[in-house]
Design an enzyme around this catalytic site. Structure first.
Site, short mmCIF file in Angstrom:
data_model
loop_
_atom_site.label_atom_id
_atom_site.label_comp_id
_atom_site.label_asym_id
_atom_site.label_seq_id
_atom_site.Cartn_x
_atom_site.Cartn_y
_atom_site.Cartn_z
N TRP A 146 0.82 -1.23 0.00
CA TRP A 146 0.00 0.00 0.00
C TRP A 146 0.85 1.27 0.00
O TRP A 146 1.85 1.35 0.72
CB TRP A 146 -0.87 -0.02 1.26
CG TRP A 146 -1.48 1.28 1.62
CD1 TRP A 146 -0.90 2.28 2.36
CD2 TRP A 146 -2.79 1.75 1.28
NE1 TRP A 146 -1.78 3.34 2.50
CE2 TRP A 146 -2.95 3.04 1.86
CE3 TRP A 146 -3.86 1.21 0.55
CZ2 TRP A 146 -4.12 3.79 1.72
CZ3 TRP A 146 -5.02 1.96 0.42
CH2 TRP A 146 -5.15 3.23 1.00
N ASP A 192 0.20 9.08 1.14
CA ASP A 192 0.82 10.39 0.91
C ASP A 192 2.28 10.38 0.42
O ASP A 192 3.10 9.60 0.92
CB ASP A 192 0.87 11.20 2.21
CG ASP A 192 -0.42 11.20 2.96
OD1 ASP A 192 -1.42 10.69 2.45
OD2 ASP A 192 -0.41 11.72 4.08
N ARG A 194 0.14 16.47 13.28
CA ARG A 194 0.97 15.65 12.40
C ARG A 194 1.41 16.36 11.11
O ARG A 194 0.99 17.44 10.79
CB ARG A 194 0.25 14.36 12.04
CG ARG A 194 -1.12 14.55 11.39
CD ARG A 194 -1.74 13.16 11.11
NE ARG A 194 -3.10 13.26 10.59
CZ ARG A 194 -4.18 13.29 11.37
NH1 ARG A 194 -4.08 13.23 12.68
NH2 ARG A 194 -5.39 13.39 10.82
N ASP A 195 2.24 15.61 10.38
CA ASP A 195 2.65 15.92 9.01
C ASP A 195 3.56 17.15 8.91
O ASP A 195 3.28 18.09 8.16
CB ASP A 195 1.42 16.08 8.09
CG ASP A 195 0.44 14.93 8.22
OD1 ASP A 195 0.88 13.84 8.61
OD2 ASP A 195 -0.76 15.13 7.93
N TRP A 249 -9.65 8.62 -0.45
CA TRP A 249 -9.88 7.54 0.51
C TRP A 249 -11.11 6.74 0.09
O TRP A 249 -11.22 5.55 0.35
CB TRP A 249 -10.02 8.10 1.93
CG TRP A 249 -8.70 8.48 2.52
CD1 TRP A 249 -8.19 9.73 2.67
CD2 TRP A 249 -7.70 7.58 3.04
NE1 TRP A 249 -6.94 9.69 3.24
CE2 TRP A 249 -6.61 8.38 3.48
CE3 TRP A 249 -7.60 6.19 3.17
CZ2 TRP A 249 -5.47 7.83 4.04
CZ3 TRP A 249 -6.45 5.66 3.74
CH2 TRP A 249 -5.40 6.47 4.16
#
Ligand code: FRU
Length: 483
Positions: free
Chosen positions: A36, A39, A162-163, A300
């Site tokens: 899989w 991002d 996050r990120d 998604w």
């Protein structure tokens, strides 16, 4: 030291990645070695090459404990696969190495900044971490996690934090990260550090206030053509505006920077890609000054549509050169794509009435530009077509609406099958550049003023292209085979 978890992931991808034949993958869009991908992470230029990492679960075609997959390239189109770079192998990231970014230190090291996820019972903590490496192997800092809940402003979530996107501003490290605030919606926080270990909170640079979706994921902040750009990917965007997409949507916020207050002054909000599959974009600044963006070419919503027998899932968009013109975001495939162009087939002033196809215009790996020069009524371009499949773009000149319809592409019902957007056509003229690469289409409208990306689940034998006009239309076509 390479951990057991990373050693296992590397052994697994070596074995199972080699089993995927090149024909089972996109030709020039990046797909995971095996398993899989979501991002793009760590999109950076390091020691003469472009590096692109990705959210990665090698063991399954579904999302799972996040690793970072890794590859590099000289032209952003031919990717060389490298061993996985990060595995969830530390107490502070044992539930996943979430999205982040990369940069080169002034001393020539490659650093990755990512979100470590740790679950404690049913509580989850997200913190920001650093790993330092040489372009293949990365050591997580003993000082990790370097940004923890103590550095989240009051009311901010420790779970939705996050990120990080990091850059060196000439005298210090800066990073932006997404956070959920006390009103339940998203914000972007700014941090600074001199040594990558000690970080200070500098301010909340912008926030949704429940107007532009909930949690803001994957922020990116950069100057472009005299303006400041903040990219964010909000979850749960509510909108009835045809320009935007409900749910997961990526936005381009345009504005300016107020240095005294560390604040982004937002002036406008633009969609980035108006197709069916696009999320979590990230940019880099190339050595030649180009600002280049790549995104996860998936929503998604359709992320469960793994074709039978396929042991990889997920792909990136083409890297795109960005500009701001007349208040709009302009996107073009990287110019390196032109070097892939093979045989050219072109037609001028073709009159279409009813249904037609043209000799030599077909294929599933193409760079095809259609110019609509005149038309009486709706005009449709179908591609990836055989007796039972097609995907289509239809332009309605009277209302200036463009529809992307993949309801006959083989994708099961229940997924996003079509989308209609207003386009800025000039006197009913329209230019549509389509990049087809086996499992996807990316459309660049009117020189990249608007883009629409979609993944395709249509057998490769369906390679026909045809045109339909209600009344009469005049078109010009230029097709390059990509090989
Ligand atoms: C966006 C995202 C990020 C997160 C990552 C996890 O698609 O949800 O916010 O870091 O994916 O894989």
């Amino acid at each position: 030291m390479i951990s057991v978890q990373l050693t296992e992931a590397r052994a697994y991808e070596r074995l199972h990645g080699a089993a995927v034949s090149p024909e089972q993958r996109p030709l020039f869009h990046l797909s995971p070695t095996v398993g899989w991908l979501n991002d793009p992470n760590g999109f950076s230029f390091y020691q003469g090459e472009y590096h692109l990492f990705y959210q990665y679960h090698p063991y399954d075609t579904n999302w799972g404990p996040m690793h970072w997959g890794h590859c590099k390239s000289k032209d952003m189109l031919h990717w060389e696969r490298l061993p996985a770079a990060l595995a969830p192998d530390q107490p502070y990231d044992q539930n996943g190495c979430f999205s982040g970014s990369a940069a080169e230190t002034p001393e020539g090291q490659h650093i990755l900044m990512y979100t470590g996820v740790r679950k404690d019972g049913n509580r989850e903590f997200q913190t920001q971490c650093i790993a330092v490496g040489d372009g293949i192997n990365y050591e997580k800092l003993p000082a990790n996690p370097v940004i923890t809940k103590e550095l989240v402003p009051p009311g901010g979530s420790f779970q939705d934090f996050r990120d990080p996107k990091i850059w060196w501003d000439g005298s210090q490290w800066l990073a932006v990260a997404g956070n959920r605030t006390e009103d339940g919606s998203g914000a972007v926080l700014l941090y600074a550090s001199r040594d990558l270990k000690d970080w200070n909170f500098k301010g909340t640079i912008d926030r949704s206030r429940n107007q532009w979706g909930k949690m803001w994921e994957c922020p990116d902040l950069f100057p472009l053509d005299g303006q400041m750009v903040l990219l964010v990917s909000p979850q749960e965007l509510e909108t009835s505006d045809l320009n935007f997409h409900k749910g997961y949507e990526s936005l381009c916020l345009l504005g300016s920077w107020e240095p005294e207050k560390n604040r982004f002054i937002r002036r406008s909000v633009l969609p980035i890609d108006q197709g069916l599959d696009f999320y979590a974009p990230q940019t880099l600044l190339a050595p030649d000054g180009r600002r280049i963006m790549v995104a996860w070419m998936q929503d998604w919503d359709s992320a469960k549509c793994v074709p039978e027998g396929q042991n990889w899932f997920g792909q990136m968009t083409l890297p795109r050169e960005l500009h701001i013109r007349n208040g709009r975001l302009i996107q073009q495939p990287v110019r390196e794509l032109e070097r892939w162009r093979g045989e050219r087939t072109a037609y001028e002033n073709v009159e279409v009435s009813g249904d037609m196809s043209l000799p030599g215009i077909f294929g599933r790996t193409l760079d095809l530009t259609l110019r609509l020069q005149a038309q009486d009524g709706p005009f449709t371009l179908k591609f990836a077509q055989d007796n039972s499949h097609f995907t289509a773009f239809t332009f309605q000149p009277d209302r200036s609406l463009l529809t992307l319809d993949r309801s006959h592409s083989g994708l099961p019902k229940g997924h996003a099958l079509s989308r209609t957007i207003p386009v800025h056509s000039r006197e009913g003229l329209l230019e549509l550049r389509l990049i087809l690469d086996r499992f996807s289409v990316e459309a660049f409208v009117n020189g990249g003023e608007q883009t629409l990306s979609a993944t395709l689940y249509t057998p490769q034998e369906a390679a026909g292209i045809s045109f339909q006009a209600q009344g009469k239309a005049v078109i010009q076509l230029e097709q390059y085979a990509l090989a």
